[in-house]
Design an enzyme around this catalytic site. Structure first.
Site, mmCIF file in Angstrom:
data_model
loop_
_atom_site.group_PDB
_atom_site.id
_atom_site.type_symbol
_atom_site.label_atom_id
_atom_site.label_comp_id
_atom_site.label_asym_id
_atom_site.label_seq_id
_atom_site.Cartn_x
_atom_site.Cartn_y
_atom_site.Cartn_z
ATOM 1 N N GLY A 176 41.132 32.348 46.109
ATOM 2 C CA GLY A 176 42.113 33.429 46.182
ATOM 3 C C GLY A 176 43.453 32.937 46.705
ATOM 4 N N CYS A 193 39.034 41.798 49.111
ATOM 5 C CA CYS A 193 38.642 40.858 50.171
ATOM 6 C C CYS A 193 38.484 41.610 51.480
ATOM 7 C CB CYS A 193 39.668 39.754 50.339
ATOM 8 S SG CYS A 193 39.182 38.613 51.663
ATOM 9 N N LYS A 211 39.218 42.776 40.404
ATOM 10 C CA LYS A 211 37.976 42.543 41.143
ATOM 11 C C LYS A 211 37.850 43.568 42.259
ATOM 12 C CE LYS A 211 35.322 38.851 43.259
ATOM 13 N NZ LYS A 211 35.319 37.397 43.546
ATOM 14 N N GLY A 235 25.257 36.719 48.058
ATOM 15 C CA GLY A 235 23.945 36.113 47.823
ATOM 16 C C GLY A 235 22.963 37.114 47.232
ATOM 17 N N GLY A 281 25.041 37.696 43.740
ATOM 18 C CA GLY A 281 23.667 37.279 43.960
ATOM 19 C C GLY A 281 22.995 36.564 42.812
ATOM 20 N N GLY A 332 28.610 32.845 42.445
ATOM 21 C CA GLY A 332 29.290 32.564 43.702
ATOM 22 C C GLY A 332 28.443 31.710 44.622
ATOM 23 N N THR A 333 27.776 32.395 45.544
ATOM 24 C CA THR A 333 27.016 31.724 46.594
ATOM 25 C C THR A 333 26.012 30.707 46.056
ATOM 26 O OG1 THR A 333 27.343 33.697 47.906
ATOM 27 C CG2 THR A 333 25.606 32.220 48.624
HETATM 28 C C1 LIG Z 1 32.726 31.521 51.014
HETATM 29 C C2 LIG Z 1 33.213 32.572 50.063
HETATM 30 C C3 LIG Z 1 34.573 32.713 49.812
HETATM 31 C C4 LIG Z 1 35.030 33.679 48.919
HETATM 32 N N1 LIG Z 1 36.366 33.770 48.658
HETATM 33 C C5 LIG Z 1 36.815 34.663 47.723
HETATM 34 C C6 LIG Z 1 38.177 34.703 47.334
HETATM 35 O O1 LIG Z 1 38.995 33.930 47.836
HETATM 36 N N2 LIG Z 1 38.569 35.630 46.403
HETATM 37 C C7 LIG Z 1 37.663 36.481 45.824
HETATM 38 O O2 LIG Z 1 38.046 37.282 44.981
HETATM 39 N N3 LIG Z 1 36.363 36.437 46.156
HETATM 40 C C8 LIG Z 1 35.914 35.556 47.086
HETATM 41 N N4 LIG Z 1 34.572 35.508 47.399
HETATM 42 C C9 LIG Z 1 33.639 36.443 46.752
HETATM 43 C C10 LIG Z 1 32.920 35.786 45.578
HETATM 44 O O3 LIG Z 1 33.836 35.397 44.597
HETATM 45 C C11 LIG Z 1 31.878 36.751 44.987
HETATM 46 O O4 LIG Z 1 32.536 37.899 44.517
HETATM 47 C C12 LIG Z 1 30.846 37.182 46.010
HETATM 48 O O5 LIG Z 1 30.481 36.093 46.812
HETATM 49 C C13 LIG Z 1 29.592 37.796 45.387
HETATM 50 O O6 LIG Z 1 28.950 36.909 44.525
HETATM 51 P P1 LIG Z 1 27.725 35.954 44.979
HETATM 52 O O7 LIG Z 1 26.706 36.825 45.625
HETATM 53 O O8 LIG Z 1 27.279 35.297 43.731
HETATM 54 O O9 LIG Z 1 28.303 34.993 45.962
HETATM 55 C C14 LIG Z 1 34.108 34.544 48.296
HETATM 56 C C15 LIG Z 1 32.755 34.400 48.554
HETATM 57 C C16 LIG Z 1 32.283 33.436 49.417
HETATM 58 C C17 LIG Z 1 30.805 33.318 49.673
#
Ligand SMILES: Cc1cc2nc3c(=O)[nH]c(=O)nc-3n(C[C@H](O)[C@H](O)[C@H](O)COP(=O)(O)O)c2cc1C
Ligand SMILES: Cc1cc2nc3c(=O)[nH]c(=O)nc-3n(C[C@H](O)[C@H](O)[C@H](O)COP(=O)(O)OP(=O)(O)OC[C@H]3O[C@@H](n4cnc5c(N)ncnc54)[C@H](O)[C@@H]3O)c2cc1C
Ligand SMILES: Cc1cc2nc3c(=O)[nH]c(=O)nc-3n(C[C@H](O)[C@H](O)[C@H](O)COP(=O)(O)OP(=O)(O)OC[C@H]3O[C@@H](n4cnc5c(N)ncnc54)[C@H](O)[C@@H]3O)c2cc1C
Ligand SMILES: Cc1cc2nc3c(=O)[nH]c(=O)nc-3n(C[C@H](O)[C@H](O)[C@H](O)COP(=O)(O)O)c2cc1C
Ligand code: FES
Ligand code: FES
Lengths: 304, 252, 304, 252
Positions: free
Chosen positions: C46, C131, C166, C218, C245, C266-267
């Protein structure tokens, strides 16, 4: 009173552990597993004016670290409950919490009118403004601060029984909903009911639950629940009962530090029916070792 | 008081390529179990998994379950290492009424072979007159069988070709006989109707997705004809009010 | 184009798999692990107008089946990004998604103005209105349909680049927020960003995260994310990018059935950096076996 | 290309009552690792756990890590059964610059003994002049030691009573010497200042809570003096930009 005694407003409980509504029925089954009198209380399965058969078809879906349910408030109706289960619950020698659900303002008023004559057998009414598994009322009322105010005020004018308002986490601002409940005269808020979720069976391309969506519970929802308790703890003057994902004594302590005066154990009972026995022992040990009464933990969270 | 047991897996045999048979140590469960009851067994997933009790050995303090691999939990349990520990709740639910008569016809389909096996062993030890009818998909699924049993396969590559009904139709019914049937719903329906046609009492056993297995969460319900008028049906708990019901009691 | 090709509105991607913002930085590190050109795209960390150091102290807390982060949008600033990272991202031979954050309406407009001249290198702008780890803007804008409408309309008037909005799951009604984005001219919505949570260290009685709360991500959040995708899929006409997740190919299929045209991982990348390689292979196998193009799954959910 | 390895635990020794020493099979990691680097190791919890590489055996294709029990993950890994498989990312991060000089003073505190052990072995095999100073809480924590090392304990029940500084003060510094120090922050501060006072270059190694360990999530940052004016500090990633930094580079 032992080190585990707590007060939720005017209600004294011998332990902060309450069995959450819908995860202990009315106590009959679990009393085959342990003596329920070790508990602070038992919250009945959610009751409605008329008996409800609940939702049809598959009602449970497993998830990572949790589950979805879509029981849909199956219950025998409040009249049957009063006749058949209330005395039994009272006989368990633990706090009797009666969980009340409805589709409309009038439903909730009617429920209070039916329960009020039995107030001597009831320690608190837990008002479910948060069930995600029924079409009207409940969660939709609990998502709107104005409706919460209206319903809680109405009930307040009908009963002197402690009113614990159980809220849904599926809202933008839990504080404003909780604050409405407080302003309307609630004695406590219960945070949180289940989160709205869906699991899809990729083979059939249909939701696993025949109600399509369901209420997400278990350890997976704990970080959200703890955050909401901590948020509301700063914003409210009435006590909070913490709920959501508690599996062991450390989770109980976490909720109490966040601001809970007592806690409810839900899904954990489905996985390990006797877990409250272990948690009770562990909490007693913790209190001994730290030489504290458990109630002294409430709201000790120190933010950064 | 009931409780959750930590039990050791003493033995794991493979009955077919995708079906395991576990011998589990737990004297309490072995002593208390009656045929038709089940246990709820932990795996690494969040919820426990329900399995019918397939046999008990009260002198050894062990009981058995048969596990057919259908998904993540069953495949984990079907390949568990001997010596591992699992958490078990049980014995759970209501079994068959084995005092209902002196003669029994036991009918199983698929994994129904497991609870029916326990019923068979118990009835034989009581000296009752038992006829066993087993239905399998094909030869590869045949297990816990005996030459004395009537076996049918859908594929016809073992025993009689056809469903259990083909097997049942070979029987001559004498005196007061009770049928116990565990298998897929269409089969239990067919067997139940067959029994009704002959004026026989018939027990069936239901499977529903469960969480607690002990009656407190109401997720595992079966539909039952309502006793009150105006209500189309009631919901009864498969785990606590069942899994064994009299045929006709629940809506299939 | 292989069976994995998808379209998100006008944007063609060679695979539905996009690396989620904040979990792949700008691609440099992960390209030491696999060839990122197998991906549908990469969403940059971001970005903000000025460089941000992000939050201080502990920024991660482990949970059951997930984690909380409170990075707080640490980034080198959009100018630095344009100068140093954009060409690199473009060179990866995959979709270039630039993730944009801000504190105010003006911030977002300024970001668009800065990026618009580089539109040839960008496949889509992902607008982070969600965020939870910064004090102003972002999630608070994204919780309010009116503000979403305003910000998205403003950006729409400044750029022809695809605008993917988003959104945050921390709202009562995701449909109304998503619908506002659509009405304002968004090309797609990305569902979901992290859920707001807290973990408390019971020894110190302080939140583990020095920002107190953090964003929960996650497998634990997947049922909520899938439910939101399914809800919005019925309510919207623009495409949805699913996120939350995803750990394996089955999760991807679940999101697509629910209504996603593409997904973000993501995670999972933090736990298994090469998981997109496995997921890609598994999806290809799935498509072969079922003799379908992956895009045909989108929105095939059949409700009960 | 880097990748995630599934590695077998070949051996588990207990060095102290709460510290295990694992021998893990992975030729790639053994071949590529340099002292100061770490690995990120899976356990049953959601996130991996970072541990410094304590030694490598390139001919056997194995490396070692030392694990002190502090919580759930470390206690699980410290009691893991030999033969188990863990997922490992590594070698990760930047190591010490062992070509910085011909003479080294290595200082470790607590679990810093592990990465420092690897540095010691590597420097000795290169024929460099190495002095080893180890600080432990008390005798019960002493491990990976030797008579040739200077050992201090806070409790004074083993070696010199006091901190590492007490040990360092016994040394005569000759020629061009580099200090590498891994231990608790207060200790690294003290040793760094001691080295600065003597005009010696000093490397330290940071610990931060991590998720990915490979530089993509930015959760593990250390504060660094900003190069630009007006900005109080920058954040650098412990996992990717570190964990080894020159003393003074990051704000302790
Ligand atoms: C360490 C970390 C940093 C993140 N930074 C951003 C970011 O800068 N901008 C954004 O839109 N989402 C950010 N996210 C959110 C992820 O892009 C994603 O939407 C969210 O983690 C859910 O997906 P997941 O469960 O697969 O991780 C971040 C997530 C994590 C874990
Ligand atoms: C009373 C009872 C007795 C049973 N006895 C046996 C037996 O003796 N031998 C045997 O092999 N199987 C038996 N089953 C079925 C067995 O419980 C399931 O095959 C097993 O739970 C599947 O788990 P899974 O993780 O492999 O499947 P998944 O599909 O991955 O499981 C997902 C969820 O659905 C549930 N589920 C899936 N299939 C079934 C099913 N058929 N019935 C109930 N829940 C299901 C699981 O428990 C789990 O909660 C019985 C089921 C019940 C209710
Ligand atoms: C680069 C690096 C090298 C390390 N080398 C070693 C070593 O060689 N030997 C050794 O015994 N320990 C070492 N540690 C510390 C080790 O990672 C932690 O003790 C371990 O992660 C604790 O996990 P837990 O589940 O037992 O603790 P818990 O407190 O239950 O863990 C909760 C979370 O906090 C994290 N965490 C807890 N303590 C630390 C810590 N000190 N540093 C980083 N994360 C932490 C965990 O990884 C986990 O994510 C190192 C840490 C880092 C960052
Ligand atoms: C199967 C099931 C049924 C439930 N039924 C009710 C109910 O009738 N009334 C109610 O207020 N909450 C009900 N709940 C919500 C729980 O009381 C509790 O708020 C929720 O599960 C979160 O806590 P947990 O994570 O500890 O389970 C039910 C939960 C489950 C799992
Ligand atoms: S599984 Fe809980 S009531 Fe049957
Ligand atoms: S742990 Fe992810 S960047 Fe360091």
């Amino acid at each position: 009173m032992s080190r585990l005694g707590v007060k939720v407003g005017s209600v004294s409980l011998k332990s902060p552990l309450i069995l959450a509504s819908g995860t202990c029925n009315f106590g009959h089954e679990l009393s085959e597993y342990y003596d329920l009198s070790i508990l602070g209380g038992l919250s009945s399965k959610g009751l409605t004016i008329r008996p409800r058969a609940g939702n049809e078809g598959v009602r449970v879906a497993e998830t990572y670290a949790g589950m979805l349910n879509s029981v849909g408030l199956q219950n025998p109706g409040v009249d049957y409950f009063i006749e058949h289960d209330l005395d039994y619950m009272r006989s368990l020698n633990t706090g009797v919490i009666v969980n009340v659900a409805g589709h409309s303002y009038d439903d909730y008023m009617e429920m209070i009118r039916k329960l009020e004559p039995h107030k001597d057998k009831i320690d608190a009414l837990e008002i479910n403004l948060s069930c995600p598994n029924v079409k009207a009322g409940c969660m939709s009322i609990g998502s709107d601060p104005d409706q919460v105010f209206e319903v809680v005020s109405g009930m307040r004018s009908l009963t002197g029984l402690p009113l614990w308002i159980k809220l849904t986490p599926n809202v933008t601002d839990i504080k404003s909903v909780a604050y409405s409940a407080q302003k309307a005269g609630a004695d406590a808020v219960v945070l949180i009911n289940t989160m709205l979720g869906m699991v899809i069976d990729i083979r059939t391309k249909r939701p696993v639950l025949h109600n399509n969506t369901g209420g997400y519970s278990g350890p997976a929802i704990k970080p959200v629940a703890v955050r909401m308790v901590a948020e509301c703890s700063k914003a409210l003057s009435i006590p909070i009962i913490g709920c959501g994902g508690i599996m062991d004594y450390k989770d109980v302590i976490e909720f109490m530090i966040a601001g809970a005066s007592a806690v409810e154990i839900g899904t954990a009972s489905l996985i390990h029916p006797t877990c409250p026995v272990d948690i009770t022992e562990d909490l007693e040990k913790y209190c001994e070792e730290n030489n504290i009464d458990i109630s002294s933990l409430t709201g000790t969270l120190q933010l950064w | 008081m009931n409780r959750e047991y930590s039990c050791k897996i003493l033995k794991r045999d493979m009955l077919t390529s995708d079906t395991a048979y576990l011998t589990i140590e737990c004297a309490d469960i072995a002593n208390r179990a009656v045929p038709g009851q089940f246990v709820n067994v932990s795996c690494s997933r969040f919820l426990k998994r329900p399995f019918g009790i397939a046999s008990v050995d009260t002198s050894a303090g062990t009981f058995n379950i048969g596990i057919k691999v259908v998904g993540a939990g069953s495949s984990e349990l079907a390949s568990i290492e001997e010596g591992s520990i699992v958490n078990v709740l049980g014995p759970l639910g209501n079994g068959f009424d084995l005092s209902a008569s002196d003669s029994f016809i036991l009918v199983s389909g698929g994994t129904g072979v497991f609870p029916i096996n326990f019923a068979y062993e118990t009835l034989r030890s009581k000296g009752k007159n038992v006829t066993m009818v087993q239905g399998f998909r094909d030869k590869s699924q045949v297990c816990l069988t005996s030459d004395e049993y009537i076996v049918t396969t859908d594929a016809g590559d073992y025993g009689i070709k056809g469903t259990c009904i083909a097997g049942l139709d070979t029987l001559k019914i004498e005196g007061n006989t009770t049928v116990c049937c565990v298998g897929p719903v269409p089969m239990m329906k067919a067997v139940g109707n067959w029994a009704s046609g002959k004026g026989l009492k018939c027990y069936i056993s239901m499977e529903q997705r469960m969480a607690c297995g002990i009656g407190i969460c109401l997720v595992c319900v079966c539909k039952k004809k309502a006793e009150e008028e105006g209500i189309p049906f009631e919901h009864v708990r498969c785990c606590k009010d069942g899994p064994v019901f009299e045929f006709g009691e629940v809506i299939l």
